[in-house]
Design a protein around this motif. Structure first.
Motif, PDB file in Angstrom:
ATOM      1  N   VAL A 142      -9.781   4.268  15.672  1.00  0.00           N
ATOM      2  CA  VAL A 142      -9.403   2.934  15.190  1.00  0.00           C
ATOM      3  C   VAL A 142     -10.045   2.700  13.822  1.00  0.00           C
ATOM      4  N   ASP A 143      -9.257   2.200  12.891  1.00  0.00           N
ATOM      5  CA  ASP A 143      -9.780   1.869  11.564  1.00  0.00           C
ATOM      6  C   ASP A 143      -8.930   0.753  10.963  1.00  0.00           C
ATOM      7  N   ASP A 198     -14.367   3.159  13.385  1.00  0.00           N
ATOM      8  CA  ASP A 198     -15.027   3.287  12.089  1.00  0.00           C
ATOM      9  C   ASP A 198     -15.923   2.084  11.834  1.00  0.00           C
ATOM     10  N   GLY A 199     -17.147   2.343  11.371  1.00  0.00           N
ATOM     11  CA  GLY A 199     -18.043   1.254  11.019  1.00  0.00           C
ATOM     12  C   GLY A 199     -19.169   1.068  12.019  1.00  0.00           C
ATOM     13  N   THR A 200     -19.694  -0.149  12.086  1.00  0.00           N
ATOM     14  CA  THR A 200     -20.861  -0.430  12.929  1.00  0.00           C
ATOM     15  C   THR A 200     -20.606  -1.499  13.980  1.00  0.00           C
ATOM     16  N   THR A 225     -20.370   5.366  11.524  1.00  0.00           N
ATOM     17  CA  THR A 225     -20.418   5.080  10.098  1.00  0.00           C
ATOM     18  C   THR A 225     -19.742   6.214   9.336  1.00  0.00           C
ATOM     19  N   LYS A 226     -18.865   5.855   8.394  1.00  0.00           N
ATOM     20  CA  LYS A 226     -18.042   6.842   7.682  1.00  0.00           C
ATOM     21  C   LYS A 226     -17.245   7.681   8.667  1.00  0.00           C
ATOM     22  N   GLY A 227     -16.706   6.996   9.667  1.00  0.00           N
ATOM     23  CA  GLY A 227     -15.996   7.671  10.741  1.00  0.00           C
ATOM     24  C   GLY A 227     -14.784   8.464  10.284  1.00  0.00           C
ATOM     25  N   SER A 239      -6.820   5.431   9.788  1.00  0.00           N
ATOM     26  CA  SER A 239      -6.985   4.852   8.456  1.00  0.00           C
ATOM     27  C   SER A 239      -5.713   5.023   7.631  1.00  0.00           C
ATOM     28  N   ILE A 240      -5.010   6.120   7.829  1.00  0.00           N
ATOM     29  CA  ILE A 240      -3.744   6.343   7.105  1.00  0.00           C
ATOM     30  C   ILE A 240      -2.672   5.372   7.603  1.00  0.00           C
TER      31      ILE A 240
END
Length: 240
Positions: free
Chosen positions: A39-40, A136-138, A151-153, A164-165
């Motif tokens: 997930v992003d 992605d993330g915290t 982080t920087k997943g 993310s795409i």
């Protein structure tokens, strides 16, 4: 939005093999998770337009190593990968939170809500329900599912990179549609991000209906001021 959040798994590896961005997913499958989702989101920083999230569950036949962080590939390559994902057997979902809702609940909550909607959309559209989330993330997604934040997943998980795409291409296309509605703001070029040209257009024309009216750079030109964009962006860096 559900408040209950699942406890994360303790599978997190200290390192992953060079070049293998499917290690986390493979490890989780060995633990019995059948539908591991990445997930992003895209669009936290712009002054206009929605925040959009993607959710991807790869099938066993997908070429997972083809997917990279959307910010590290060209727009042309992103569109190719986007089409390949839709032609594959991967399960996909999209979540969208528009500017007016961002103004109501702040950008952090809006981003998490977009992720929640993406996971739910994936289930509704494909019938495949995620049983573990790589995020992605915290911050965890407000869903009662086991999940792990990275982080920087996008650089560690192929599923997050693919998500993310989906998020980035979907948002860029939405901004293209908004450009046709409001061509005077040139959304096709800057996608709502706070470029010098975009800021100058807001100062000259005032905000459009899709501008985030609580963000600094927009709120100064609205009659009603709420909170600053700098305050909203700061929310993202202070997990609670």
């Amino acid at each position: 939005m559900p408040r209950k959040q699942a406890t994360s798994s303790s599978f997190l590896l200290s390192s992953i093999p060079d070049g293998d961005t499917f290690t986390y997913e493979r490890t989780l499958k060995k633990q019995g998770f059948l539908h591991v989702a990445g997930v992003d989101e895209a669009g936290r920083g712009p002054l206009a337009g929605p925040v959009v999230a993607g959710c991807v569950i790869f099938s066993s036949t997908c070429d997972t190593q083809a997917y990279q962080d959307s910010k590290k590939v060209t727009a042309r390559k992103r569109n190719i990968l986007f089409d390949e994902l839709h032609s594959s057997k991967a399960a996909l979902g999209v979540g969208i939170v528009e500017a007016a809702e961002i103004d109501q609940i702040n950008i952090l909550q809006a981003s998490l809500l977009a992720m929640q909607r993406a996971v739910q959309d994936c289930t509704q559209c494909t019938g495949r329900a995620a049983d573990f989330l790589l995020v992605d993330g915290t911050f965890k997604v407000p869903l009662d599912l086991p999940q792990q934040t990275l982080t920087k997943g996008e650089s560690k998980s192929a599923s997050i990179a693919a998500a993310s795409i989906i998020a980035k291409v979907t948002r860029d296309r939405l901004m293209g549609e908004y450009h046709r509605q409001y061509p005077q703001y040139n959304f096709q070029q800057h996608k709502g991000y706070p470029t010098k040209t975009h800021r100058a257009l807001i100062a000259e024309l005032g905000p459009s209906p899709i501008h985030r009216k609580t963000f600094k750079g927009v709120r100064e030109f609205c009659q009603e001021e709420r909170s600053s964009g700098e305050e909203q962006i700061g929310l993202w860096t202070n997990p609670q």
